[in-house]
Design an enzyme around this catalytic site. Structure first.
Site, PDB file in Angstrom:
ATOM      1  N   GLY A  37       0.830  -1.200   0.000  1.00 35.92           N
ATOM      2  CA  GLY A  37       0.000   0.000   0.000  1.00 35.92           C
ATOM      3  C   GLY A  37       0.863   1.249   0.000  1.00 35.92           C
ATOM      4  O   GLY A  37       0.637   2.177  -0.795  1.00 35.92           O
ATOM      5  N   HIS A  38       1.877   1.281   0.880  1.00 39.28           N
ATOM      6  CA  HIS A  38       2.803   2.411   0.892  1.00 39.28           C
ATOM      7  C   HIS A  38       3.559   2.513  -0.433  1.00 39.28           C
ATOM      8  O   HIS A  38       3.745   3.606  -0.974  1.00 39.28           O
ATOM      9  CB  HIS A  38       3.831   2.240   2.022  1.00 39.28           C
ATOM     10  CG  HIS A  38       3.250   2.203   3.393  1.00 39.28           C
ATOM     11  ND1 HIS A  38       3.274   1.064   4.168  1.00 39.28           N
ATOM     12  CD2 HIS A  38       2.635   3.155   4.136  1.00 39.28           C
ATOM     13  CE1 HIS A  38       2.703   1.320   5.339  1.00 39.28           C
ATOM     14  NE2 HIS A  38       2.303   2.575   5.341  1.00 39.28           N
ATOM     15  N   GLN A  62      -0.141  11.258  17.518  1.00 38.36           N
ATOM     16  CA  GLN A  62      -1.411  10.800  16.972  1.00 38.36           C
ATOM     17  C   GLN A  62      -1.868   9.472  17.575  1.00 38.36           C
ATOM     18  O   GLN A  62      -2.882   8.921  17.157  1.00 38.36           O
ATOM     19  CB  GLN A  62      -1.347  10.713  15.448  1.00 38.36           C
ATOM     20  CG  GLN A  62      -0.466   9.619  14.875  1.00 38.36           C
ATOM     21  CD  GLN A  62      -0.296   9.764  13.381  1.00 38.36           C
ATOM     22  OE1 GLN A  62       0.342  10.689  12.894  1.00 38.36           O
ATOM     23  NE2 GLN A  62      -0.891   8.842  12.622  1.00 38.36           N
ATOM     24  N   SER A 189      -0.183  -1.913   8.364  1.00 43.82           N
ATOM     25  CA  SER A 189       0.964  -2.343   9.166  1.00 43.82           C
ATOM     26  C   SER A 189       0.526  -3.128  10.388  1.00 43.82           C
ATOM     27  O   SER A 189       1.297  -3.915  10.942  1.00 43.82           O
ATOM     28  CB  SER A 189       1.787  -1.114   9.584  1.00 43.82           C
ATOM     29  OG  SER A 189       2.236  -0.408   8.449  1.00 43.82           O
TER      30      SER A 189
END
Length: 290
Positions: A37-38, A62, A189
């Protein structure tokens, strides 16, 4: 590929690239533990630009759960190999002290419904404060012409777009399609923390989205009915959802009928792992034959 760890080093690398004639700089902000995806974001940035910057930084601001922050996978050496093979030119891998030095006292806050619902409900409003603060800093320091994010984090993309518009940051925000594994699960992840049994159950999340899309294709536009379809799939897999939401894809305000494009977003815990996924719903084209 050049690896830098200081803000000044990143700024200097971009300055040198522009001096050599680079017209378009793209940045891919990540927290590492890279997957395809990255890398799809890197490939998009590579197609669009002359220089690709990737940041790897597990942003403590976050995270609202200490255990989630502590358990987030960190594998910089392996990430660097993947980043270079995908076409990254500059890898920015700072520590927390570099981005948040002693005396750091600034928070970027995006107000309104965008940061009060969905992910903010489960993770707290400070989650998006952390996202907006670190992304603003990365965009300003990198002087990026475009920044690339995954559509899986749809609300995050909306928050970042609102931020750059409000602050006049001249960076184009590009949302790239969610990348899925063969079983349909959105790449994340956090997936590595799922047991085999949990992984099997987690596929109910994309299947719930598919059930909604199938019902919509057959003419069902009531959000109440579509919610029931999704909830039934999740319940059958033993996954109590944190939320199954149908919201306006620009404002994140709840809707009761599918008319304009609507985001169907799901968050759920499978074991100890919190997963999110979404689908953008549009009404079927009445001119298309079935």
């Amino acid at each position: 590929m050049k690896i830098v760890r200081r803000l000044g080093e990143l700024r200097e690398e971009v300055r040198r690239a522009r001096a050599r004639g680079a017209e378009r700089v793209g940045i891919v902000p990540t927290m590492g533990a890279l997957h395809d995806g990255h890398l799809s974001l890197v490939r998009a940035a590579r197609r669009d630009g002359d220089v690709v910057v990737m940041s790897i930084f597990v942003n403590p601001k976050q995270f609202t759960e200490t255990a989630d922050l502590a358990g987030y996978p960190r594998q910089e050496a392996a990430d660097a190999v993947l980043a270079e093979s995908a076409g990254v030119d500059v890898l920015f891998a700072p520590d927390a002290a570099e981005l948040y030095p002693d005396g750091f006292a600034t928070t970027v806050h995006v107000g309104g419904p965008l940061t009060q619902t969905l992910e903010a409900s489960g993770r707290g409003p400070e989650h998006f404060d952390g996202v907006a603060t670190v992304v603003a800093k990365l965009l300003l320091v990198s002087d990026a012409d475009a920044a690339y994010f995954g559509q899986k984090d749809a609300q995050q993309v909306m928050v970042v777009r609102r931020m750059v518009a409000d602050l006049g940051i001249p960076t184009r925000i590009v949302a790239c399609p969610t990348v899925r594994d063969r079983d349909g699960l959105a790449l994340s992840s956090r997936n590595v923390r799922l047991s085999a049994e949990e992984r099997s159950r987690a596929t109910a999340i994309p299947r719930a989205l598919e059930a909604v899309e199938a019902a919509l294709a057959l003419g069902e536009t009531s959000v109440e009915a579509l919610h029931a379809r999704a909830a039934a799939v999740l319940t059958a897999a033993g996954i109590p959802p944190e939320y199954v939401a149908f919201v306006d894809e620009r404002t994140v305000r709840p809707v009761s009928e599918i008319a304009d494009p609507v985001l169907c977003a799901i968050a759920a815990r499978v074991g100890s792992v919190r997963l999110i996924d979404n689908a953008l719903l549009t009404l079927p084209d009445p001119t298309e034959e079935h």
